[in-house]
Design a protein around this motif. Structure first.
Motif, mmCIF file in Angstrom:
data_model
loop_
_atom_site.group_PDB
_atom_site.id
_atom_site.type_symbol
_atom_site.label_atom_id
_atom_site.label_comp_id
_atom_site.label_asym_id
_atom_site.label_seq_id
_atom_site.Cartn_x
_atom_site.Cartn_y
_atom_site.Cartn_z
ATOM 1 N N LYS A 124 -9.782 -4.997 -2.549
ATOM 2 C CA LYS A 124 -9.398 -4.395 -1.266
ATOM 3 C C LYS A 124 -8.614 -3.102 -1.454
ATOM 4 O O LYS A 124 -8.590 -2.250 -0.567
ATOM 5 C CB LYS A 124 -8.594 -5.380 -0.428
ATOM 6 C CG LYS A 124 -7.204 -5.685 -0.937
ATOM 7 C CD LYS A 124 -6.486 -6.641 0.016
ATOM 8 C CE LYS A 124 -5.062 -6.952 -0.419
ATOM 9 N NZ LYS A 124 -4.387 -7.874 0.513
ATOM 10 N N TYR A 125 -7.987 -2.946 -2.627
ATOM 11 C CA TYR A 125 -7.200 -1.739 -2.855
ATOM 12 C C TYR A 125 -8.076 -0.517 -3.125
ATOM 13 O O TYR A 125 -7.588 0.619 -3.078
ATOM 14 C CB TYR A 125 -6.232 -1.955 -4.024
ATOM 15 C CG TYR A 125 -5.193 -3.004 -3.719
ATOM 16 C CD1 TYR A 125 -4.122 -2.729 -2.870
ATOM 17 C CD2 TYR A 125 -5.281 -4.292 -4.244
ATOM 18 C CE1 TYR A 125 -3.167 -3.697 -2.564
ATOM 19 C CE2 TYR A 125 -4.334 -5.262 -3.953
ATOM 20 C CZ TYR A 125 -3.281 -4.958 -3.111
ATOM 21 O OH TYR A 125 -2.348 -5.926 -2.806
ATOM 22 N N ALA A 126 -9.358 -0.757 -3.428
ATOM 23 C CA ALA A 126 -10.270 0.353 -3.699
ATOM 24 C C ALA A 126 -11.148 0.694 -2.498
ATOM 25 O O ALA A 126 -11.990 1.592 -2.581
ATOM 26 C CB ALA A 126 -11.148 0.016 -4.912
ATOM 27 N N GLN A 127 -10.953 0.000 -1.392
ATOM 28 C CA GLN A 127 -11.733 0.301 -0.192
ATOM 29 C C GLN A 127 -11.345 1.679 0.349
ATOM 30 O O GLN A 127 -10.178 2.051 0.325
ATOM 31 C CB GLN A 127 -11.485 -0.764 0.885
ATOM 32 C CG GLN A 127 -11.926 -2.164 0.489
ATOM 33 C CD GLN A 127 -13.421 -2.247 0.230
ATOM 34 O OE1 GLN A 127 -14.220 -1.664 0.954
ATOM 35 N NE2 GLN A 127 -13.794 -2.976 -0.806
ATOM 36 N N PRO A 128 -12.327 2.454 0.846
ATOM 37 C CA PRO A 128 -12.045 3.818 1.327
ATOM 38 C C PRO A 128 -10.946 3.900 2.381
ATOM 39 O O PRO A 128 -10.228 4.897 2.444
ATOM 40 C CB PRO A 128 -13.397 4.263 1.893
ATOM 41 C CG PRO A 128 -14.414 3.451 1.147
ATOM 42 C CD PRO A 128 -13.755 2.118 0.932
ATOM 43 N N ASP A 129 -10.831 2.856 3.220
ATOM 44 C CA ASP A 129 -9.837 2.898 4.287
ATOM 45 C C ASP A 129 -8.507 2.252 3.892
ATOM 46 O O ASP A 129 -7.614 2.115 4.725
ATOM 47 C CB ASP A 129 -10.383 2.219 5.547
ATOM 48 C CG ASP A 129 -10.726 0.746 5.315
ATOM 49 O OD1 ASP A 129 -10.816 0.334 4.142
ATOM 50 O OD2 ASP A 129 -10.911 0.015 6.309
ATOM 51 N N SER A 130 -8.366 1.856 2.635
ATOM 52 C CA SER A 130 -7.113 1.249 2.192
ATOM 53 C C SER A 130 -6.025 2.318 2.132
ATOM 54 O O SER A 130 -6.304 3.507 1.928
ATOM 55 C CB SER A 130 -7.290 0.618 0.810
ATOM 56 O OG SER A 130 -7.479 1.626 -0.172
ATOM 57 N N PRO A 131 -4.764 1.932 2.299
ATOM 58 C CA PRO A 131 -3.675 2.918 2.260
ATOM 59 C C PRO A 131 -3.640 3.709 0.955
ATOM 60 O O PRO A 131 -3.355 4.911 0.959
ATOM 61 C CB PRO A 131 -2.425 2.051 2.423
ATOM 62 C CG PRO A 131 -2.888 0.846 3.178
ATOM 63 C CD PRO A 131 -4.264 0.591 2.652
ATOM 64 N N GLY A 132 -3.939 3.038 -0.144
ATOM 65 C CA GLY A 132 -3.923 3.728 -1.431
ATOM 66 C C GLY A 132 -4.984 4.806 -1.532
ATOM 67 O O GLY A 132 -4.716 5.916 -2.017
ATOM 68 N N MET A 133 -6.186 4.510 -1.073
ATOM 69 C CA MET A 133 -7.258 5.494 -1.130
ATOM 70 C C MET A 133 -7.030 6.623 -0.131
ATOM 71 O O MET A 133 -7.454 7.758 -0.346
ATOM 72 C CB MET A 133 -8.609 4.813 -0.881
ATOM 73 C CG MET A 133 -9.026 3.860 -1.992
ATOM 74 S SD MET A 133 -9.011 4.620 -3.646
ATOM 75 C CE MET A 133 -10.373 5.785 -3.485
#
Length: 205
Positions: A124-133
């Motif tokens: 989930k951390y690599a999803q385009p809409d994640s805060p990290g991305m």
């Protein structure tokens, strides 16, 4: 201020106090060694109080990361929305990233320097809409703007963005962890690192 407004403010402050205490303990003692009771003891509240805000320590760590990314995105977005030379704007953003980490060392270490626990869904951390991305997209946008303006040659934007991130994360981490190292001057090192990284990309292609 009404009673309702005062309670809402107190609730917000307590929630932030819990997040701050959790991030400090996660970094100092390791995620696996921290319990909700230990976090409660640190802020001198009962564990029951923390459970009102967070269901478990996994949610606590997730929220620490999300809030850190959110605040970083907010700061970088203000810079990226400014007019002017895209190259100088990119440099200001890189410096702002480093300064953010130095101003929030516990949150930065918990978010960027601590391994993701095995029990977490890492995808989930690599999803385009994640805060990290969303935070990382500052780099791709900045480099793309420079290329369009003729400030940088055409290049692999993804590779260039990851190279910049590796560089600014490196200096941020070193300044946080090795504070007592005889640096020639914190600001000098920060600006030299940013100038060197950007100059390197300008010569690429």
């Amino acid at each position: 201020m009404s009673v309702k407004e005062r309670r809402a403010r107190q609730k917000k402050f307590l929630r932030q106090e819990i997040l701050d205490a959790a991030s400090e303990l996660f970094v100092r003692d390791g995620y696996e060694n921290v319990s909700m009771r230990r976090i409660a003891d640190k802020i001198e509240y009962s564990p029951t109080t923390i459970y009102i805000y967070f269901k478990d320590k996994a949610e606590l760590l997730d929220q620490v990361c999300r809030e850190t990314f959110g605040r970083l995105v907010q700061r970088l977005s203000k810079i990226m929305d400014q007019p002017g030379d895209p190259l100088e704007r990119l440099k200001r953003g890189l410096i702002a990233y480093i300064e953010f980490g130095l101003q929030n060392p516990h949150h930065y270490r918990a978010t960027f320097m601590m391994p993701i626990p095995e029990s977490f869904d890492k995808t989930k951390y690599a999803q385009p809409d994640s805060p990290g991305m969303q935070a990382f997209s500052f780099l791709t946008r900045g480099i793309t703007d420079c290329i369009k303006a003729g400030k940088m040659p055409g290049m692999n934007v993804g590779l260039a963005s990851q190279t910049l991130w590796a560089g600014i994360h490196g200096i941020t981490s070193l300044l946080i962890v090795h504070e007592l190292f005889p640096w020639v001057g914190r600001d000098k090192v920060i600006h030299s690192t940013v100038d060197t990284l950007v100059a390197g990309l300008q010569r690429a292609g």
